[in-house]
Scaffold this motif. Structure first.
Motif, PDB file in Angstrom:
ATOM      1  N   GLU A 162      15.849  53.523 -42.428  1.00  0.00           N
ATOM      2  CA  GLU A 162      14.480  53.016 -42.434  1.00  0.00           C
ATOM      3  C   GLU A 162      13.996  52.654 -43.842  1.00  0.00           C
ATOM      4  O   GLU A 162      12.981  51.970 -44.026  1.00  0.00           O
ATOM      5  N   VAL A 163      14.727  53.110 -44.876  1.00  0.00           N
ATOM      6  CA  VAL A 163      14.362  52.835 -46.266  1.00  0.00           C
ATOM      7  C   VAL A 163      14.946  51.503 -46.691  1.00  0.00           C
ATOM      8  O   VAL A 163      16.158  51.286 -46.580  1.00  0.00           O
ATOM      9  N   VAL A 164      14.100  50.601 -47.170  1.00  0.00           N
ATOM     10  CA  VAL A 164      14.587  49.297 -47.640  1.00  0.00           C
ATOM     11  C   VAL A 164      14.716  49.256 -49.156  1.00  0.00           C
ATOM     12  O   VAL A 164      15.474  48.449 -49.697  1.00  0.00           O
ATOM     13  N   VAL A 165      13.976  50.126 -49.859  1.00  0.00           N
ATOM     14  CA  VAL A 165      14.026  50.183 -51.321  1.00  0.00           C
ATOM     15  C   VAL A 165      14.059  51.646 -51.747  1.00  0.00           C
ATOM     16  O   VAL A 165      13.239  52.450 -51.291  1.00  0.00           O
ATOM     17  N   ALA A 166      15.006  51.987 -52.614  1.00  0.00           N
ATOM     18  CA  ALA A 166      15.060  53.317 -53.219  1.00  0.00           C
ATOM     19  C   ALA A 166      14.955  53.149 -54.736  1.00  0.00           C
ATOM     20  O   ALA A 166      15.568  52.232 -55.298  1.00  0.00           O
ATOM     21  N   TYR A 167      14.178  54.015 -55.360  1.00  0.00           N
ATOM     22  CA  TYR A 167      14.023  53.904 -56.814  1.00  0.00           C
ATOM     23  C   TYR A 167      13.875  55.304 -57.403  1.00  0.00           C
ATOM     24  O   TYR A 167      13.435  56.238 -56.734  1.00  0.00           O
ATOM     25  N   PRO A 168      14.241  55.445 -58.678  1.00  0.00           N
ATOM     26  CA  PRO A 168      14.169  56.777 -59.306  1.00  0.00           C
ATOM     27  C   PRO A 168      12.926  56.942 -60.163  1.00  0.00           C
ATOM     28  O   PRO A 168      12.257  55.962 -60.526  1.00  0.00           O
ATOM     29  N   ASP A 169      12.626  58.151 -60.500  1.00  0.00           N
ATOM     30  CA  ASP A 169      11.686  58.409 -61.576  1.00  0.00           C
ATOM     31  C   ASP A 169      12.336  57.914 -62.872  1.00  0.00           C
ATOM     32  O   ASP A 169      13.558  57.688 -62.936  1.00  0.00           O
ATOM     33  N   ALA A 170      11.528  57.721 -63.908  1.00  0.00           N
ATOM     34  CA  ALA A 170      12.055  57.176 -65.158  1.00  0.00           C
ATOM     35  C   ALA A 170      11.335  57.806 -66.337  1.00  0.00           C
ATOM     36  O   ALA A 170      10.191  58.266 -66.219  1.00  0.00           O
TER      37      ALA A 170
END
Length: 312
Positions: A112-120
């Motif tokens: 269901e996730v289309v975008v994953a991103y990290p903290d920075a």
């Protein structure tokens, strides 16, 4: 092992960033994820960028072209990418060693996730951490209404999403990424990994780049015009349309204040109040003044630091 892992394609467009490019490339090549296609596109640089790229041989896919701009260059890179997942990394930012493996794990386990991103972490020109954990949890309503987005470097998304949406809009200069997230947020969920896995670099050139002509900032209004012309907007956001336009007017007000055009800035502030009478007046003006002077002050401080470093 690499045969059963999905291919990840990272695109780095670069324009006159030779000073930082080698560290950016090295950070991708040092990933503990073994199945990466890394496309680096020299977008008409006049500095030592070609020489930097040439040192990596076939470890990267190198392209050189006349200047096309960031959005067109990224779209070109994504079109040629072979990965199931794609992303981008600016040529002055960094990925930390576990970034890709952590992000792929999310995308593989959560369809269901289309975008994953990290903290920075925010880093300076020497890669020292200025501020830790500058990303925030994704909030779609805040993205649309408050023009508020804190997705930094390292985001990965499904290539099918790019194919579906058509990539970044090349007619936008200030926030093609933000507009892309607005469209992507209608297609599925965003997931933030609460671990700093990237370095978002602040330096004088990046600050001056975003010190943009107020006329260019009117694209925020165009983006909202296009967004609210869509037939698939959630009802809760349709009801907040005036609030969204009020915040776009405040962005224009801030740009004009920074440009010294006080009368025009006041006109946009009045438009914002007309659209959203609930705006807290004193707090809004305090925020406008603070954000209007912060970038010139940072640029001035960077220049002083650079002068002293040259003098040593």
């Amino acid at each position: 092992m690499t045969e059963i892992l999905p291919l990840v394609s990272i695109v780095t467009p670069t324009y006159n960033q030779a000073r930082y490019l080698a560290e950016t490339i090295a950070s991708v090549l040092a990933q503990d994820y073994p199945h990466i296609e890394y496309i680096v596109i020299n977008d008409g640089s006049s500095d030592e960028t070609p020489a930097v790229m040439n040192t990596y041989g076939d470890r990267i896919v190198s392209l050189h072209q006349a200047n096309m701009g960031q959005a067109r260059t990224l779209n070109k890179g994504w079109a040629m990418a072979r990965g199931k997942y794609v992303g981008y990394l600016s040529s002055d930012d960094l990925l930390f060693p576990h970034a890709i493996s952590r992000l792929v794990a999310v995308l593989e386990s959560k369809p269901e996730v289309v975008v994953a991103y990290p903290d920075a972490d925010l880093i300076d020109p020497s890669s020292r951490v200025i501020l830790s954990s500058v990303a925030r949890e994704f909030d779609y309503d805040a993205l649309v209404v408050q023009q508020d987005c804190h997705i930094g470097p390292g985001a990965l998304f499904r290539k099918s999403l790019v194919e579906q949406l058509g990539g970044w809009r090349a007619d936008l200069r200030l926030a093609p990424d933000r507009e892309f997230w607005m469209r992507a947020g209608l297609q599925g969920e965003f997931h933030m990994i609460k671990e700093p896995l990237a370095g978002y670099r602040m330096h004088p050139e990046s600050i001056s780049y975003y010190d943009t002509n107020p006329n260019t900032a009117k694209e925020y209004l165009r983006v909202l015009d296009d967004y609210y012309a869509r037939p698939d907007i959630p009802a809760r956001l349709i009801s907040r349309k005036d609030e969204a336009y009020a915040n776009a007017q405040l962005i224009l007000c801030r740009m004009l204040l920074r440009d010294g055009k006080f009368s025009e800035a006041l006109d946009h502030y009045r438009d914002a109040v007309r659209l959203n009478p609930k705006l807290p007046r004193l707090q809004t003006w305090a925020r406008l003044i603070r954000t209007s002077v912060s970038k010139p002050i940072r640029r001035w401080m960077w220049q002083i630091k650079r002068t002293f470093s040259f003098a040593k």
